[in-house]
Design an enzyme around this catalytic site. Structure first.
Site, short mmCIF file in Angstrom:
data_model
loop_
_atom_site.label_atom_id
_atom_site.label_comp_id
_atom_site.label_asym_id
_atom_site.label_seq_id
_atom_site.Cartn_x
_atom_site.Cartn_y
_atom_site.Cartn_z
N LYS A 22 -21.83 -59.09 -83.99
CA LYS A 22 -22.79 -59.25 -82.54
C LYS A 22 -22.16 -58.17 -81.41
CE LYS A 22 -22.18 -62.02 -79.36
NZ LYS A 22 -22.13 -63.44 -78.58
N ASN A 23 -20.80 -58.14 -81.28
CA ASN A 23 -20.11 -57.26 -80.24
C ASN A 23 -20.17 -55.90 -80.49
OD1 ASN A 23 -19.26 -59.78 -79.19
ND2 ASN A 23 -17.07 -59.56 -79.83
N ARG A 92 -25.83 -62.16 -71.17
CA ARG A 92 -24.88 -61.37 -70.52
C ARG A 92 -24.62 -59.87 -70.91
NH1 ARG A 92 -21.37 -62.84 -66.75
NH2 ARG A 92 -19.72 -61.44 -66.50
N CYS A 116 -23.51 -66.53 -71.47
CA CYS A 116 -22.50 -67.19 -71.76
C CYS A 116 -21.71 -67.64 -70.33
CB CYS A 116 -21.28 -66.65 -72.74
SG CYS A 116 -20.77 -65.16 -72.28
N ARG A 121 -16.19 -63.93 -65.10
CA ARG A 121 -16.26 -62.55 -65.74
C ARG A 121 -16.93 -61.53 -65.16
NH1 ARG A 121 -18.16 -64.02 -71.97
NH2 ARG A 121 -17.54 -61.90 -72.35
N PRO A 122 -16.06 -61.01 -63.98
CA PRO A 122 -16.93 -60.36 -63.03
C PRO A 122 -17.03 -58.86 -63.87
CG PRO A 122 -14.36 -60.36 -62.51
CD PRO A 122 -14.54 -61.49 -63.60
N ASP A 124 -17.20 -56.16 -61.86
CA ASP A 124 -16.33 -54.95 -61.04
C ASP A 124 -15.82 -53.86 -61.51
OD1 ASP A 124 -14.34 -56.74 -61.65
OD2 ASP A 124 -13.22 -55.69 -60.19
N LEU A 125 -15.40 -53.79 -62.79
CA LEU A 125 -14.65 -52.69 -63.44
C LEU A 125 -15.81 -51.79 -63.90
CD1 LEU A 125 -11.69 -54.05 -65.37
CD2 LEU A 125 -11.66 -52.91 -63.01
#
Length: 214
Positions: A22-23, A92, A116, A121-122, A124-125
């Protein structure tokens, strides 16, 4: 490939077929937006996240067909840069579409992703990386508005090796003028899979699997 497992004196011999991860498939599905060529992916896992991603691609104008583990995506006539809120909040990984949609249309409007709830789990990056590529970004009412009219290559050092941020920057950078170098990049296998797909689609990406991607 036959495997031999020995545990406590017992022996088990057999075969197990490993399906696609999946990833790996989710960012590759997102990257299909970058090419106007039809893409056929095989060995895709049949999961709700994959279904939701295909739903988003359909809404933005991609032709999508699925036959079990085979998926056909044709983004030639994709024509929408605003991602649907209801599906984005279910997945997500919808944030993976930010980079390729921005690269394809030079604009993107996305909702903060759902899915999820594993801690904080921001993203911002992701935002900082795209801003470094000269994208103009503003946030308003839980939505992210991006203007990539003047996307340009840059030297980007990630604060930590985020997989998602690495992938989003890689995809957006394929549409930017000049060379982009990502340092402290994530090195997971799915990064290599994404690079292989982008290269097969005609882009020039190297270094995946190491901490520096060009």
């Amino acid at each position: 490939m036959p495997k031999l497992i020995v545990a406590g004196g017992a022996r088990l011999v057999g075969e197990s077929r490993v399906l696609g991860a999946k990833n790996a498939v989710l960012p590759i599905l997102a990257a299909c937006v970058l090419t106007k060529r039809a893409v056929l992916l095989t060995d895709c896992p049949e999961l709700s996240d994959v279904t939701n991603m295909l739903g988003i691609l359909s809404i933005i104008g991609c032709k999508v067909e699925q036959y079990g583990g085979e998926i056909l995506v044709d983004a030639e006539h994709a024509d929408r840069y605003e991602l649907p809120e209801h599906l984005s909040k279910e997945l997500r990984s919808s944030i993976f579409l930010l980079g390729p949609v921005l690269g394809r249309f030079r604009q993107a409007v996305v909702t903060y992703p759902g899915g999820c709830e594993i801690g904080n789990r921001p993203i911002d990056l992701h935002i900082k990386g795209l801003a470094a590529l000269n994208a103009s970004i503003r946030e308003d009412g839980g939505r992210i508005y991006c203007d990539g009219t003047n996307l340009a290559g840059a030297s980007i050092h990630l604060d930590y090796p985020s997989v998602g941020a690495t992938e989003n920057i890689m995809m957006a950078a394929t549409a930017a003028k000049g060379e982009t170098v990502i340092r402290n990049a994530a090195r997971e296998p799915e990064i290599v899979d994404l690079q292989n797909f982008l290269c097969a689609a005609g882009f020039h990406v190297s270094g995946a699997g190491t901490s520096t991607i060009v």
